[in-house]
Design a protein around this motif. Structure first.
Motif, PDB file in Angstrom:
ATOM      1  N   SER A   4      22.008   0.276   9.920  1.00  0.00           N
ATOM      2  CA  SER A   4      23.254   0.141  10.045  1.00  0.00           C
ATOM      3  C   SER A   4      23.767   1.227   9.820  1.00  0.00           C
ATOM      4  CB  SER A   4      24.001  -1.796   9.563  1.00  0.00           C
ATOM      5  OG  SER A   4      24.332  -1.461   8.416  1.00  0.00           O
ATOM      6  N   ARG A   5      24.115   1.768   8.520  1.00  0.00           N
ATOM      7  CA  ARG A   5      24.590   3.411   8.194  1.00  0.00           C
ATOM      8  C   ARG A   5      23.988   4.906   8.819  1.00  0.00           C
ATOM      9  NH1 ARG A   5      24.320   0.227   3.821  1.00  0.00           N
ATOM     10  NH2 ARG A   5      23.413   1.517   2.653  1.00  0.00           N
ATOM     11  N   SER A   6      22.758   4.339   9.413  1.00  0.00           N
ATOM     12  CA  SER A   6      22.368   5.778   9.951  1.00  0.00           C
ATOM     13  C   SER A   6      22.725   6.805  10.837  1.00  0.00           C
ATOM     14  CB  SER A   6      20.815   5.481  10.934  1.00  0.00           C
ATOM     15  OG  SER A   6      21.018   4.636  11.992  1.00  0.00           O
ATOM     16  N   VAL A   7      23.975   6.089  11.156  1.00  0.00           N
ATOM     17  CA  VAL A   7      24.962   6.964  12.601  1.00  0.00           C
ATOM     18  C   VAL A   7      26.205   6.374  12.118  1.00  0.00           C
ATOM     19  CG1 VAL A   7      22.516   8.240  14.160  1.00  0.00           C
ATOM     20  CG2 VAL A   7      24.119   6.088  14.623  1.00  0.00           C
ATOM     21  N   LYS A   8      26.996   7.251  12.231  1.00  0.00           N
ATOM     22  CA  LYS A   8      28.158   6.392  12.408  1.00  0.00           C
ATOM     23  C   LYS A   8      29.181   7.523  12.804  1.00  0.00           C
ATOM     24  CE  LYS A   8      32.999   5.870   9.583  1.00  0.00           C
ATOM     25  NZ  LYS A   8      33.010   5.888   7.924  1.00  0.00           N
ATOM     26  N   ARG A   9      30.087   7.320  14.652  1.00  0.00           N
ATOM     27  CA  ARG A   9      30.540   8.017  15.088  1.00  0.00           C
ATOM     28  C   ARG A   9      29.516   9.336  16.269  1.00  0.00           C
ATOM     29  NH1 ARG A   9      36.561   9.204  12.074  1.00  0.00           N
ATOM     30  NH2 ARG A   9      37.032   6.259  12.512  1.00  0.00           N
ATOM     31  N   TYR A  10      28.231   9.116  16.084  1.00  0.00           N
ATOM     32  CA  TYR A  10      27.700   9.584  16.761  1.00  0.00           C
ATOM     33  C   TYR A  10      27.041  10.759  15.708  1.00  0.00           C
ATOM     34  CZ  TYR A  10      28.146   6.464  20.646  1.00  0.00           C
ATOM     35  OH  TYR A  10      28.436   5.153  21.493  1.00  0.00           O
ATOM     36  N   ARG A  11      27.634  10.808  14.664  1.00  0.00           N
ATOM     37  CA  ARG A  11      26.452  11.464  14.177  1.00  0.00           C
ATOM     38  C   ARG A  11      25.293  11.207  12.947  1.00  0.00           C
ATOM     39  NH1 ARG A  11      29.300  16.873  14.349  1.00  0.00           N
ATOM     40  NH2 ARG A  11      31.090  16.565  15.643  1.00  0.00           N
ATOM     41  N   PRO A  14      21.774  12.164   6.966  1.00  0.00           N
ATOM     42  CA  PRO A  14      21.091  12.508   6.389  1.00  0.00           C
ATOM     43  C   PRO A  14      19.550  11.763   6.005  1.00  0.00           C
ATOM     44  CG  PRO A  14      21.569  14.675   6.889  1.00  0.00           C
ATOM     45  CD  PRO A  14      22.262  13.243   7.393  1.00  0.00           C
ATOM     46  N   SER A  15      20.559  11.466   4.192  1.00  0.00           N
ATOM     47  CA  SER A  15      19.872  10.225   3.574  1.00  0.00           C
ATOM     48  C   SER A  15      19.023   9.269   4.066  1.00  0.00           C
ATOM     49  CB  SER A  15      20.852  10.157   2.603  1.00  0.00           C
ATOM     50  OG  SER A  15      22.195   9.416   2.777  1.00  0.00           O
ATOM     51  N   VAL A  16      19.998   8.586   5.057  1.00  0.00           N
ATOM     52  CA  VAL A  16      19.566   7.506   5.781  1.00  0.00           C
ATOM     53  C   VAL A  16      18.370   7.900   6.374  1.00  0.00           C
ATOM     54  CG1 VAL A  16      20.160   5.119   6.929  1.00  0.00           C
ATOM     55  CG2 VAL A  16      21.862   6.421   5.142  1.00  0.00           C
ATOM     56  N   VAL A  17      18.742   8.617   7.360  1.00  0.00           N
ATOM     57  CA  VAL A  17      17.477   8.815   8.181  1.00  0.00           C
ATOM     58  C   VAL A  17      16.097   9.217   6.826  1.00  0.00           C
ATOM     59  CG1 VAL A  17      16.508  11.256   9.448  1.00  0.00           C
ATOM     60  CG2 VAL A  17      18.619  10.080   9.396  1.00  0.00           C
ATOM     61  N   ARG A  18      16.420  10.200   5.677  1.00  0.00           N
ATOM     62  CA  ARG A  18      15.036  10.181   4.973  1.00  0.00           C
ATOM     63  C   ARG A  18      14.109   8.488   4.580  1.00  0.00           C
ATOM     64  NH1 ARG A  18      14.970  14.463  -0.108  1.00  0.00           N
ATOM     65  NH2 ARG A  18      14.829  15.991   1.836  1.00  0.00           N
ATOM     66  N   GLU A  19      15.263   7.943   4.593  1.00  0.00           N
ATOM     67  CA  GLU A  19      14.525   7.124   3.865  1.00  0.00           C
ATOM     68  C   GLU A  19      14.195   6.392   5.409  1.00  0.00           C
ATOM     69  OE1 GLU A  19      16.822   2.355   2.354  1.00  0.00           O
ATOM     70  OE2 GLU A  19      17.808   3.796   2.577  1.00  0.00           O
ATOM     71  N   MET A  20      14.958   6.303   5.767  1.00  0.00           N
ATOM     72  CA  MET A  20      14.054   5.702   7.434  1.00  0.00           C
ATOM     73  C   MET A  20      12.962   5.948   7.920  1.00  0.00           C
ATOM     74  SD  MET A  20      17.411   4.822   9.962  1.00  0.00           S
ATOM     75  CE  MET A  20      16.673   4.960  11.252  1.00  0.00           C
ATOM     76  N   MET A  21      12.637   7.446   7.699  1.00  0.00           N
ATOM     77  CA  MET A  21      11.309   8.192   7.917  1.00  0.00           C
ATOM     78  C   MET A  21      10.372   7.704   7.121  1.00  0.00           C
ATOM     79  SD  MET A  21      11.874  10.178  10.275  1.00  0.00           S
ATOM     80  CE  MET A  21      10.859  11.176  10.603  1.00  0.00           C
ATOM     81  N   ASP A 299       6.975  -4.097  15.292  1.00  0.00           N
ATOM     82  CA  ASP A 299       7.511  -4.365  14.371  1.00  0.00           C
ATOM     83  C   ASP A 299       9.089  -4.395  14.253  1.00  0.00           C
ATOM     84  OD1 ASP A 299       5.490  -6.583  13.476  1.00  0.00           O
ATOM     85  OD2 ASP A 299       4.858  -5.151  12.865  1.00  0.00           O
ATOM     86  N   ILE A 300       9.855  -5.246  13.628  1.00  0.00           N
ATOM     87  CA  ILE A 300      11.658  -4.574  13.983  1.00  0.00           C
ATOM     88  C   ILE A 300      11.227  -4.191  12.227  1.00  0.00           C
ATOM     89  CG2 ILE A 300      13.636  -4.466  13.965  1.00  0.00           C
ATOM     90  CD1 ILE A 300      13.067  -5.315  16.788  1.00  0.00           C
ATOM     91  N   ILE A 301      12.107  -3.309  11.514  1.00  0.00           N
ATOM     92  CA  ILE A 301      12.309  -3.509  10.049  1.00  0.00           C
ATOM     93  C   ILE A 301      13.451  -3.501  10.181  1.00  0.00           C
ATOM     94  CG2 ILE A 301      11.814  -2.195   7.524  1.00  0.00           C
ATOM     95  CD1 ILE A 301       9.222  -2.217  10.550  1.00  0.00           C
ATOM     96  N   LYS A 302      14.378  -4.102   9.102  1.00  0.00           N
ATOM     97  CA  LYS A 302      16.149  -3.532   9.207  1.00  0.00           C
ATOM     98  C   LYS A 302      16.237  -3.661   7.839  1.00  0.00           C
ATOM     99  CE  LYS A 302      17.379  -6.688  13.160  1.00  0.00           C
ATOM    100  NZ  LYS A 302      18.030  -7.159  14.127  1.00  0.00           N
ATOM    101  N   LEU A 303      16.622  -1.998   7.505  1.00  0.00           N
ATOM    102  CA  LEU A 303      16.598  -1.786   6.172  1.00  0.00           C
ATOM    103  C   LEU A 303      18.219  -1.929   5.630  1.00  0.00           C
ATOM    104  CD1 LEU A 303      14.646   1.291   6.038  1.00  0.00           C
ATOM    105  CD2 LEU A 303      14.018  -0.354   5.646  1.00  0.00           C
ATOM    106  N   ALA A 304      19.373  -2.075   6.418  1.00  0.00           N
ATOM    107  CA  ALA A 304      20.533  -2.739   6.092  1.00  0.00           C
ATOM    108  C   ALA A 304      21.411  -3.152   6.986  1.00  0.00           C
ATOM    109  CB  ALA A 304      21.044  -1.061   5.429  1.00  0.00           C
TER     110      ALA A 304
END
Length: 304
Positions: A4-11, A14-21, A299-304
């Motif tokens: 849910s915090r991977s993008v905010k206002r379309y930006r 990077p730290s969340v993207v790393r976790e997702m990757m 599979d769908i993994i929801k991290l937050a």
């Protein structure tokens, strides 16, 4: 993988993207660590070409640099030399416009396009490897030559598309991103919903056998008017990154996601438009991957 915090206002964050990757690669491979997951696909002697989507940089609807940076970081950690990593697309000016610094040198990660300008127009095309099809271009004829990046320069490829609908192909995700980047003389393909051209290019062994990993950018996406964002009302924050080994399966899943969003926005199905996403099923029938939704392990993994 959704966050849910991977993008905010379309930006992007990077730290969340790393976790997702990290989580996506671990779940995809079943390994206990991200580094072990990357080593499933890549060895230290590989030359890895990473196909990004740099189209529509003005609206930032391109493969996010934070994702590309993570791919580079993990490849190096897995033992791939920086100069053996090639970030590429068909047109080099698009690479530059998307925020990457062009580098053809012998040091550092290489960033390049098949077609670029260096003392005039230059091409990195393999004139011994082509795809032949109708209709013909009045200028370039019936042949579409493969990029030498694909045929000669790399041993393996990573596909990093952006989730979008497409005015001519229905959708553009893994299949179209790779097919239309890998060959030239593609303008003539659009009149037929890009079918069967996308399938025939992707079925070629240099694409099918070398594309070992797909990491789809669904942080921001377009549900209408793509691949260029014609109105800010036509985008949404899907807040997802997709991981898979099957380009066709990923596109079939992506098609349902876009269709769901279009229904939510009270827009007609893509199957009711003039150009339709026929190429997904065609790719499946040509053996590129699995196009039947019930046979796809999603599979769908929801991290937050």
């Amino acid at each position: 993988v959704k966050h849910s915090r991977s993008v905010k206002r379309y930006r992007d964050n990077p730290s969340v993207v790393r976790e997702m990757m990290q989580e996506g690669m671990i779940k995809l491979t079943g390994k206990s660590s991200s580094n072990a997951a990357w080593k499933v696909f890549f060895a230290s002697d590989d030359i890895v070409a990473v196909k990004v989507n740099p189209i529509d940089h003005i609206h930032r609807m391109v493969t996010h640099k934070s994702m590309v940076d993570e791919v580079i970081r993990n490849l190096i950690q897995a033992g791939v030399a920086p100069n053996n990593i090639i970030i590429w697309d068909r047109f080099e000016p698009h690479i530059r416009d998307a925020g990457f610094r062009v580098n053809h040198g012998r040091h550092g990660v290489r960033y390049m396009g098949t077609e670029f300008r260096l003392r005039g127009k230059k091409f990195i095309l393999d004139y011994g490897k082509y795809y032949y099809a109708n209709p013909a271009s009045r200028v370039l004829g019936k042949k579409s030559y493969f990029s030498s990046i694909v045929t000669k320069m790399c041993t393996k490829m990573i596909n990093m598309p952006v989730l979008k609908d497409h005015a001519d192909a229905g959708i553009t995700f893994c299949l179209k991103n790779m097919a239309f980047g890998a060959v030239n003389n593609t303008r003539r393909f659009h009149a037929s919903s890009c079918n069967p051209m996308i399938a025939e290019v992707c079925a070629n062994p240099v694409i099918k056998n070398k594309t070992v990993l797909n990491i789809g950018d669904g942080l921001n996406a377009i549900f209408e008017g793509g691949p260029f964002l014609k109105s800010y009302r036509n985008r949404w924050m899907e807040k997802s990154i997709f991981f898979g080994t099957d380009m066709v399966a990923m596109d079939r899943v992506a098609l349902d996601i876009i269709e769901k969003k279009r229904k939510e926005k009270r827009l007609p199905s893509l199957w009711r438009k003039y150009y339709k996403p026929y190429h997904i099923e065609t790719c499946g029938k040509k053996g590129v991957g699995e196009h039947v939704l019930s046979k796809i392990n999603h599979d769908i993994i929801k991290l937050a």
